[in-house]
Design an enzyme around this catalytic site. Structure first.
Site, PDB file in Angstrom:
ATOM      1  N   LYS A 118     -16.328  -1.602   2.879  1.00  0.00           N
ATOM      2  CA  LYS A 118     -15.166  -1.317   2.020  1.00  0.00           C
ATOM      3  C   LYS A 118     -14.408  -2.620   1.807  1.00  0.00           C
ATOM      4  CE  LYS A 118     -13.019   2.305   0.164  1.00  0.00           C
ATOM      5  NZ  LYS A 118     -13.501   3.652  -0.210  1.00  0.00           N
TER       6      LYS A 118
ATOM      7  N   ASP B 237     -12.262   2.344  -6.082  1.00  0.00           N
ATOM      8  CA  ASP B 237     -11.502   3.238  -5.186  1.00  0.00           C
ATOM      9  C   ASP B 237     -10.098   3.230  -5.800  1.00  0.00           C
ATOM     10  OD1 ASP B 237     -11.564   4.678  -2.388  1.00  0.00           O
ATOM     11  OD2 ASP B 237      -9.761   3.474  -2.311  1.00  0.00           O
TER      12      ASP B 237
HETATM   13  N1  LIG Z   1     -12.921   6.829  -6.703  1.00  0.00           N
HETATM   14  C1  LIG Z   1     -13.861   7.321  -5.933  1.00  0.00           C
HETATM   15  O1  LIG Z   1     -15.033   7.439  -6.323  1.00  0.00           O
HETATM   16  C2  LIG Z   1     -13.547   7.808  -4.566  1.00  0.00           C
HETATM   17  C3  LIG Z   1     -12.249   7.877  -4.112  1.00  0.00           C
HETATM   18  N2  LIG Z   1     -11.993   8.428  -2.891  1.00  0.00           N
HETATM   19  C4  LIG Z   1     -10.634   8.560  -2.394  1.00  0.00           C
HETATM   20  O2  LIG Z   1      -9.891   9.411  -3.253  1.00  0.00           O
HETATM   21  C5  LIG Z   1      -8.499   9.041  -3.226  1.00  0.00           C
HETATM   22  C6  LIG Z   1      -8.021   8.811  -4.640  1.00  0.00           C
HETATM   23  O3  LIG Z   1      -8.806   7.771  -5.220  1.00  0.00           O
HETATM   24  P1  LIG Z   1      -8.919   7.556  -6.799  1.00  0.00           P
HETATM   25  O4  LIG Z   1      -8.680   8.830  -7.507  1.00  0.00           O
HETATM   26  O5  LIG Z   1     -10.161   6.805  -7.024  1.00  0.00           O
HETATM   27  O6  LIG Z   1      -7.724   6.560  -7.059  1.00  0.00           O
HETATM   28  P2  LIG Z   1      -6.790   6.412  -8.365  1.00  0.00           P
HETATM   29  O7  LIG Z   1      -6.148   5.092  -8.231  1.00  0.00           O
HETATM   30  O8  LIG Z   1      -7.569   6.709  -9.588  1.00  0.00           O
HETATM   31  O9  LIG Z   1      -5.740   7.582  -8.163  1.00  0.00           O
HETATM   32  C7  LIG Z   1      -4.927   7.677  -7.035  1.00  0.00           C
HETATM   33  C8  LIG Z   1      -3.916   8.756  -7.327  1.00  0.00           C
HETATM   34  O10 LIG Z   1      -3.193   9.058  -6.150  1.00  0.00           O
HETATM   35  C9  LIG Z   1      -1.805   9.056  -6.464  1.00  0.00           C
HETATM   36  N3  LIG Z   1      -1.068   8.688  -5.272  1.00  0.00           N
HETATM   37  C10 LIG Z   1      -1.158   7.563  -4.548  1.00  0.00           C
HETATM   38  N4  LIG Z   1      -0.295   7.601  -3.527  1.00  0.00           N
HETATM   39  C11 LIG Z   1       0.329   8.797  -3.620  1.00  0.00           C
HETATM   40  C12 LIG Z   1       1.313   9.447  -2.856  1.00  0.00           C
HETATM   41  N5  LIG Z   1       1.836   8.840  -1.787  1.00  0.00           N
HETATM   42  N6  LIG Z   1       1.714  10.698  -3.226  1.00  0.00           N
HETATM   43  C13 LIG Z   1       1.178  11.312  -4.318  1.00  0.00           C
HETATM   44  N7  LIG Z   1       0.240  10.726  -5.072  1.00  0.00           N
HETATM   45  C14 LIG Z   1      -0.164   9.502  -4.733  1.00  0.00           C
HETATM   46  C15 LIG Z   1      -1.660   8.049  -7.581  1.00  0.00           C
HETATM   47  O11 LIG Z   1      -0.478   8.268  -8.307  1.00  0.00           O
HETATM   48  C16 LIG Z   1      -2.900   8.368  -8.389  1.00  0.00           C
HETATM   49  O12 LIG Z   1      -2.670   9.486  -9.214  1.00  0.00           O
HETATM   50  C17 LIG Z   1      -8.415   7.860  -2.274  1.00  0.00           C
HETATM   51  O13 LIG Z   1      -8.180   8.329  -0.974  1.00  0.00           O
HETATM   52  C18 LIG Z   1      -9.830   7.266  -2.335  1.00  0.00           C
HETATM   53  O14 LIG Z   1     -10.145   6.510  -1.190  1.00  0.00           O
HETATM   54  C19 LIG Z   1     -12.990   8.956  -2.115  1.00  0.00           C
HETATM   55  C20 LIG Z   1     -14.285   8.889  -2.509  1.00  0.00           C
HETATM   56  C21 LIG Z   1     -14.677   8.219  -3.728  1.00  0.00           C
HETATM   57  O1  LIG Z   2     -19.185   4.540  -4.890  1.00  0.00           O
HETATM   58  C1  LIG Z   2     -19.010   3.837  -3.912  1.00  0.00           C
HETATM   59  O2  LIG Z   2     -19.739   2.920  -3.564  1.00  0.00           O
HETATM   60  C2  LIG Z   2     -17.837   4.052  -3.002  1.00  0.00           C
HETATM   61  C3  LIG Z   2     -16.971   5.210  -3.230  1.00  0.00           C
HETATM   62  C4  LIG Z   2     -15.881   5.146  -2.209  1.00  0.00           C
HETATM   63  O3  LIG Z   2     -15.178   4.175  -2.156  1.00  0.00           O
HETATM   64  C5  LIG Z   2     -15.733   6.185  -1.224  1.00  0.00           C
HETATM   65  O4  LIG Z   2     -16.664   6.970  -1.022  1.00  0.00           O
HETATM   66  O5  LIG Z   2     -14.668   6.248  -0.583  1.00  0.00           O
END
Ligand SMILES: NC(=O)C1=CN([C@@H]2O[C@H](COP(=O)(O)OP(=O)(O)OC[C@H]3O[C@@H](n4cnc5c(N)ncnc54)[C@H](O)[C@@H]3O)[C@@H](O)[C@H]2O)C=CC1
Ligand SMILES: O=C(O)CCC(=O)C(=O)O
Length: 446
Positions: A127, A167
């Site tokens: 990561k 992420d």
């Molecule tokens: N993007 C991916 O493929 C993956 C993401 N994740 C996890 O999913 C989560 C979200 O990631 P993404 O959607 O990619 O990020 P993003 O940046 O697209 O969205 C994050 C969202 O969370 C909100 N947010 C952040 N802090 C907050 C808080 N304290 N209270 C309420 N809302 C809050 C933001 O306003 C935003 O809407 C993270 O924990 C990330 O590690 C897990 C697996 C894969």
């Molecule tokens: O697609 C990836 O390699 C990573 C996705 C990710 O950051 C996660 O699973 O938390």
């Protein structure tokens, strides 16, 4: 409770990684699950597999200088933690958020080892990220930051070495700038070096949707195992970024009604069901705050500064950030009729919250299992890049659904095998751990 041997290992982790509280939390949760495995596999302890898993193979920290639109110089810190490569190249996203420090990157990298193992695909765990805050920055500023970040990162990554992705704070725009700079510096069109790419330059169908879709498929399986489905269920989602948006989309396709979602300013409640086109316009096009949603959809309300978990729902899908569901939130959710939780975010529930869910008999799908669809589809993107191929949306989604079903079934089967029926936390940790441990044993002392 920690097994005696694991307790000593955990104390050592605390001593060697002071102040990294999120990393401590992630390690403790895994160690709490794997005690029974040591009884069956003394060879893991003899080879100090657990001590080795808790120590990253490599940690890279670097300076990222860049200039804003006014010409002012800024300095951020970049990280890449290459945690474990027993199963394949390090694989995991990059997070750009002001809260990023080594402890966050290590917790995420540690989780990624077991998540990636659970997918059954050949990917190790890593990561990275930066304390850069993209919020309010112009495209030009984000591009200059990404170019500077990659100017150091490029020497550490590669199709066979380490494959980053997105992420929090890193989506399609950032991946494009990062890949563009990698290509320019190396003079190699090495598509498999990064995933989450745009469809016109080597990206894979369904990767954008994969984490949210996959999490919805996982919850669908948990509900099925309890003889029910999404049909007509009231669902609450946190966040409104990539994971949240595609969770809402798939849940609605599966018959659920998502009544609330949030961002860091508050939450919207929309009893008619979230209008996804409007949400996408506000978040993906305008990059605006969620209060705009309620301004444009008058029957919806925006509730500033409060937790979305006060909204009653039968299914909760936390998709924002770590430790967003406290023990108090969990108790409120259970009292409000919750039956299932699928974690789209990484480690969104505190240990106290997990205890509340488990004691109440909620179907609780931990992030490393429920959100594994994102990284699994990244591995499918690597597969397509390696074979110069490009699959259809339908085929890719079908592969994702099969992978999520398989992860679900293995979590349940492993929990049964270890005498903890229905415990997806134990099932995920044990199944994810065993595969990595066996590979590490086979590879010798590395
Ligand atoms: N993007 C991916 O493929 C993956 C993401 N994740 C996890 O999913 C989560 C979200 O990631 P993404 O959607 O990619 O990020 P993003 O940046 O697209 O969205 C994050 C969202 O969370 C909100 N947010 C952040 N802090 C907050 C808080 N304290 N209270 C309420 N809302 C809050 C933001 O306003 C935003 O809407 C993270 O924990 C990330 O590690 C897990 C697996 C894969
Ligand atoms: O697609 C990836 O390699 C990573 C996705 C990710 O950051 C996660 O699973 O938390």
């Amino acid at each position: 409770m920690l097994h005696e041997k694991l307790s000593a290992i955990y104390d050592n982790v605390l001593r060697r990684n002071p102040g990294e509280i999120e990393f401590h939390q992630a390690v403790r949760e895994v160690l709490e699950s794997i005690g029974p495995v040591l009884g069956k596999h003394p060879e893991y302890a003899e080879s100090k597999i657990i001590e080795r898993i808790c120590e990253p193979e490599r940690q890279i920290i670097f300076r990222v200088p860049w200039t804003d639109d006014k010409g002012e110089v800024h300095i951020n810190r970049g990280f890449r933690v290459e945690f474990n490569s027993a199963l394949g190249p390090y694989k995991g996203g990059l997070r750009f958020h002001p809260s990023v420090y080594l402890g966050i990157v290590k917790f995420l990298g540690f989780e990624q080892i077991f998540k990636n193992s659970l997918t059954g695909l050949p990917i190790g765990g890593g990561k990275g990220g930066s304390d850069f805050d993209p919020k309010g920055r112009s495209d030009g500023e984000v591009m200059r930051f990404c170019q500077s970040f990659m100017t150091e990162l490029y020497r550490h990554i590669g199709e066979y070495t380490d494959v980053p992705a997105g992420d929090t704070g890193v989506g399609g725009r950032e991946i494009g700038y990062l890949f563009g700079q990698y290509k320019r510096i190396t003079n190699r069109y090495e598509s498999g070096v990064i995933t989450g790419k745009g469809l016109v330059y080597g990206g894979a169908q369904v990767r954008t949707e994969a984490t949210g879709y996959g999490c919805s498929f996982f919850v669908q399986e948990m509900l099925k195992a309890r003889g029910t489905s999404f049909d007509g269920k009231r669902v609450v989602v946190s966040g409104s970024g990539n994971v949240a948006i595609y969770t809402i989309e798939k849940v609605e396709q599966l018959g659920g009604v998502v009544v609330a979602c949030s961002d860091s300013s508050g939450y919207v409640l929309d009893e008619k069901g979230i209008d996804l086109d409007l949400l996408k316009q506000i978040k993906q096009v305008e990059r605006a705050r969620l209060d705009v949603y309620a301004q444009r959809r008058p029957h919806a309300t925006f509730v500033p500064g409060r937790s979305v978990w006060e909204v009653p729902g039968e299914v909760a899908m936390p998709s924002a950030t770590q430790n967003e569901i406290t023990g108090h939130d969990a108790a409120t959710m259970v009292a409000n009729g919750l039956i299932a939780v699928g974690e789209g975010a990484n480690m969104p529930t505190t240990p106290e919250g997990i205890k509340v869910f488990q004691e109440a008999g909620i179907a609780y799908g931990p992030g490393k299992a429920a959100n594994a669809g994102g990284v699994a589809t990244s591995a499918l993107e690597m597969q397509q890049n390696a074979s110069r191929d490009s699959w259809t949306f339908e085929f890719s989604e079908q592969r994702l659904q099969e992978i999520m079903r398989d992860i679900h079934d293995r979590c349940l089967a492993t929990a049964d095998e270890y005498g903890m029926p229905g415990n997806y936390v134990a099932g995920a940790n044990i199944d994810g751990f065993r595969r990595v441990a066996d590979a590490m044993l086979a590879l010798g002392l590395i």
